[in-house]
Design an enzyme around this catalytic site. Structure first.
Site, PDB file in Angstrom:
ATOM      1  N   HIS A 114       0.812  -1.219   0.000  1.00 15.60           N
ATOM      2  CA  HIS A 114       0.000   0.000   0.000  1.00 15.60           C
ATOM      3  C   HIS A 114       0.845   1.268   0.000  1.00 15.60           C
ATOM      4  O   HIS A 114       0.325   2.354  -0.262  1.00 15.60           O
ATOM      5  CB  HIS A 114      -0.906   0.019   1.236  1.00 15.60           C
ATOM      6  CG  HIS A 114      -1.671  -1.241   1.423  1.00 15.60           C
ATOM      7  ND1 HIS A 114      -1.277  -2.235   2.301  1.00 15.60           N
ATOM      8  CD2 HIS A 114      -2.800  -1.697   0.831  1.00 15.60           C
ATOM      9  CE1 HIS A 114      -2.130  -3.244   2.247  1.00 15.60           C
ATOM     10  NE2 HIS A 114      -3.062  -2.941   1.353  1.00 15.60           N
ATOM     11  N   HIS A 161      -7.204   4.826   5.031  1.00 19.16           N
ATOM     12  CA  HIS A 161      -6.680   3.692   4.282  1.00 19.16           C
ATOM     13  C   HIS A 161      -5.157   3.819   4.205  1.00 19.16           C
ATOM     14  O   HIS A 161      -4.626   4.921   4.012  1.00 19.16           O
ATOM     15  CB  HIS A 161      -7.278   3.660   2.875  1.00 19.16           C
ATOM     16  CG  HIS A 161      -6.965   2.400   2.126  1.00 19.16           C
ATOM     17  ND1 HIS A 161      -5.772   2.211   1.459  1.00 19.16           N
ATOM     18  CD2 HIS A 161      -7.670   1.252   1.954  1.00 19.16           C
ATOM     19  CE1 HIS A 161      -5.751   1.019   0.912  1.00 19.16           C
ATOM     20  NE2 HIS A 161      -6.905   0.417   1.192  1.00 19.16           N
ATOM     21  N   GLU A 198      -3.016   3.239   1.954  1.00 24.09           N
ATOM     22  CA  GLU A 198      -2.508   3.879   0.741  1.00 24.09           C
ATOM     23  C   GLU A 198      -2.659   5.396   0.810  1.00 24.09           C
ATOM     24  O   GLU A 198      -1.761   6.149   0.393  1.00 24.09           O
ATOM     25  CB  GLU A 198      -3.233   3.342  -0.496  1.00 24.09           C
ATOM     26  CG  GLU A 198      -2.657   3.897  -1.793  1.00 24.09           C
ATOM     27  CD  GLU A 198      -3.438   3.486  -3.026  1.00 24.09           C
ATOM     28  OE1 GLU A 198      -3.510   4.299  -3.965  1.00 24.09           O
ATOM     29  OE2 GLU A 198      -3.965   2.351  -3.051  1.00 24.09           O
ATOM     30  N   CYS A 244      -5.714   2.095 -10.781  1.00 25.05           N
ATOM     31  CA  CYS A 244      -4.838   1.152 -11.470  1.00 25.05           C
ATOM     32  C   CYS A 244      -5.621   0.246 -12.418  1.00 25.05           C
ATOM     33  O   CYS A 244      -6.836   0.075 -12.307  1.00 25.05           O
ATOM     34  CB  CYS A 244      -4.033   0.327 -10.470  1.00 25.05           C
ATOM     35  SG  CYS A 244      -4.916  -1.043  -9.733  1.00 25.05           S
ATOM     36  N   SER A 249     -10.041  -2.195   0.136  1.00 28.82           N
ATOM     37  CA  SER A 249     -10.810  -1.176  -0.583  1.00 28.82           C
ATOM     38  C   SER A 249     -11.289  -1.679  -1.935  1.00 28.82           C
ATOM     39  O   SER A 249     -12.473  -1.544  -2.278  1.00 28.82           O
ATOM     40  CB  SER A 249      -9.953   0.079  -0.775  1.00 28.82           C
ATOM     41  OG  SER A 249     -10.621   1.032  -1.568  1.00 28.82           O
ATOM     42  N   ASN A 250     -10.403  -2.296  -2.719  1.00 28.95           N
ATOM     43  CA  ASN A 250     -10.814  -2.705  -4.065  1.00 28.95           C
ATOM     44  C   ASN A 250     -11.872  -3.804  -4.020  1.00 28.95           C
ATOM     45  O   ASN A 250     -12.745  -3.869  -4.879  1.00 28.95           O
ATOM     46  CB  ASN A 250      -9.601  -3.110  -4.908  1.00 28.95           C
ATOM     47  CG  ASN A 250      -9.058  -4.479  -4.582  1.00 28.95           C
ATOM     48  OD1 ASN A 250      -9.501  -5.473  -5.145  1.00 28.95           O
ATOM     49  ND2 ASN A 250      -8.097  -4.558  -3.673  1.00 28.95           N
TER      50      ASN A 250
END
Length: 334
Positions: free
Chosen positions: A86, A136, A138, A207, A236-237
């Site tokens: 991340h 988060h 990231e 991404c 998250s994704n």
């Protein structure tokens, strides 16, 4: 339901691509290779990727997960510490150097690209807007690339509508890599509407893996009685895939980490199931979910393939000569 004839027919729309992306694959490889090269323990700051199966598998191999570098005992400071996929704030490698720790950075190259885009905005005198989710890892890592006060976090269209910058004509934005493509477009549209001189990053921040998985889900979800996404609740994704499936037409959409979390009473007599996996979920768990449905339904698989991914990211230079066994490769590949 003892015989096949007694089972309800079920079509499983299996999304592709799904599961591990190149950044996740690289991060797991780095930990496994470090264990091969330097022996156990190898420390990992934060979960290397957001998946319990992966974390527990690496722990069994000798990885120790910590949240902060001061948790590493003095007697183990010659052992490597790996930074998660991340990304981390600049203060973390600085702290590692101060403590004379040997570190390996497993930040996804696409996250590193966002860091560079944010730094470029700031270098050119722009205030940086980061579109992402507060807290988060990231987002914490991206904000930590720049001086305090030089980044504003925007999460929603409502945030974008309320935002009041000091200089509305000198702004640049980047995004977290794992956001909903459609939701993020709405936030950007609102920002552009309010700040016409807003500068976009040189390349899309979301991404390829996030985009591809969401597009596959959009294709598979219409008409599904249930859509299952394999992933962790802090991924998250993966959570975005749950939302995308509902918006695309699935009647119900759930997130599970393992087959044991499936509530069969709640699932009921469905006829069409959508199935995908977040970028940090291994294929072995997808297969586990499929087998669980096959044990209860007369299931057939339909591939809902959006594209084929061939991306591959090199590991750290220090690890490129280390060889993995077939067993190691099987784990790395999910």
């Amino acid at each position: 339901m003892d015989s096949l004839s007694a089972k309800i027919p079920l079509t499983i729309r299996l999304c592709g691509p799904r599961g591990f992306c190149a950044g996740v694959d690289r991060a797991i490889q780095i930990v496994v290779l470090a264990l091969k090269a330097y022996g156990a323990p190898v420390y990992v700051r934060h979960e290397i990727v957001h998946n319990r199966y992966v974390v527990e598998g690496l722990q069994a191999k000798g990885a120790i997960f910590v949240e902060e570098l001061d948790e590493i005992p003095a007697e183990h400071r010659s052992q490597p510490v790996v930074f998660s996929a991340h990304g981390v704030p600049k203060s973390v490698p600085e702290d590692a150097r101060t403590r004379n720790l040997f570190y390996l950075d497993a930040t996804c190259p696409l996250v590193s690209k966002v860091h560079k885009q944010a730094m470029r905005h700031q270098r050119l005198g722009r205030h940086v807007i980061l579109i992402g989710h507060a807290g988060h890892p990231e987002v914490i890592g991206t904000m930590g690339q720049l001086p305090e006060g030089s980044v504003s976090l925007i999460e929603t269209v409502e945030d974008a509508a309320r935002y009041q910058p000091e200089n509305p004509d000198n702004l640049g934005y980047v995004t977290q890599t794992t956001l909903s493509v459609d939701d993020t477009a709405g936030v950007i549209d609102k920002l552009m509407e309010r700040f016409p001189n807003l500068t976009a990053p040189a390349a899309d921040s979301i991404c390829y893996a996030t985009t591809n998985r969401q597009e596959a889900v959009k294709q598979a979800a219409p008409g599904c009685d249930l859509f299952v996404t394999v992933g962790a609740p802090n991924s998250s994704n993966s959570k975005r895939l749950v939302e995308v499936a509902l918006k695309a037409g699935a009647q119900r959409s759930i997130l599970v980490q393992r087959a044991s979390e499936l509530d069969w009473d709640e699932i009921g007599p469905i006829r069409t199931l959508g199935l995908s996996a977040g970028a940090s979920a291994p294929e072995v768990v997808v297969n586990e979910i499929i087998e669980a449905f096959k044990s209860r339904f007369d299931a057939t698989i339909e591939l809902a393939e959006f594209t084929i991914e061939n991306e591959n990211f090199l590991v750290n230079r220090e690890l490129r000569e280390v060889e993995l066994t077939q067993q190691d490769m099987a784990f790395v590949n999910g």
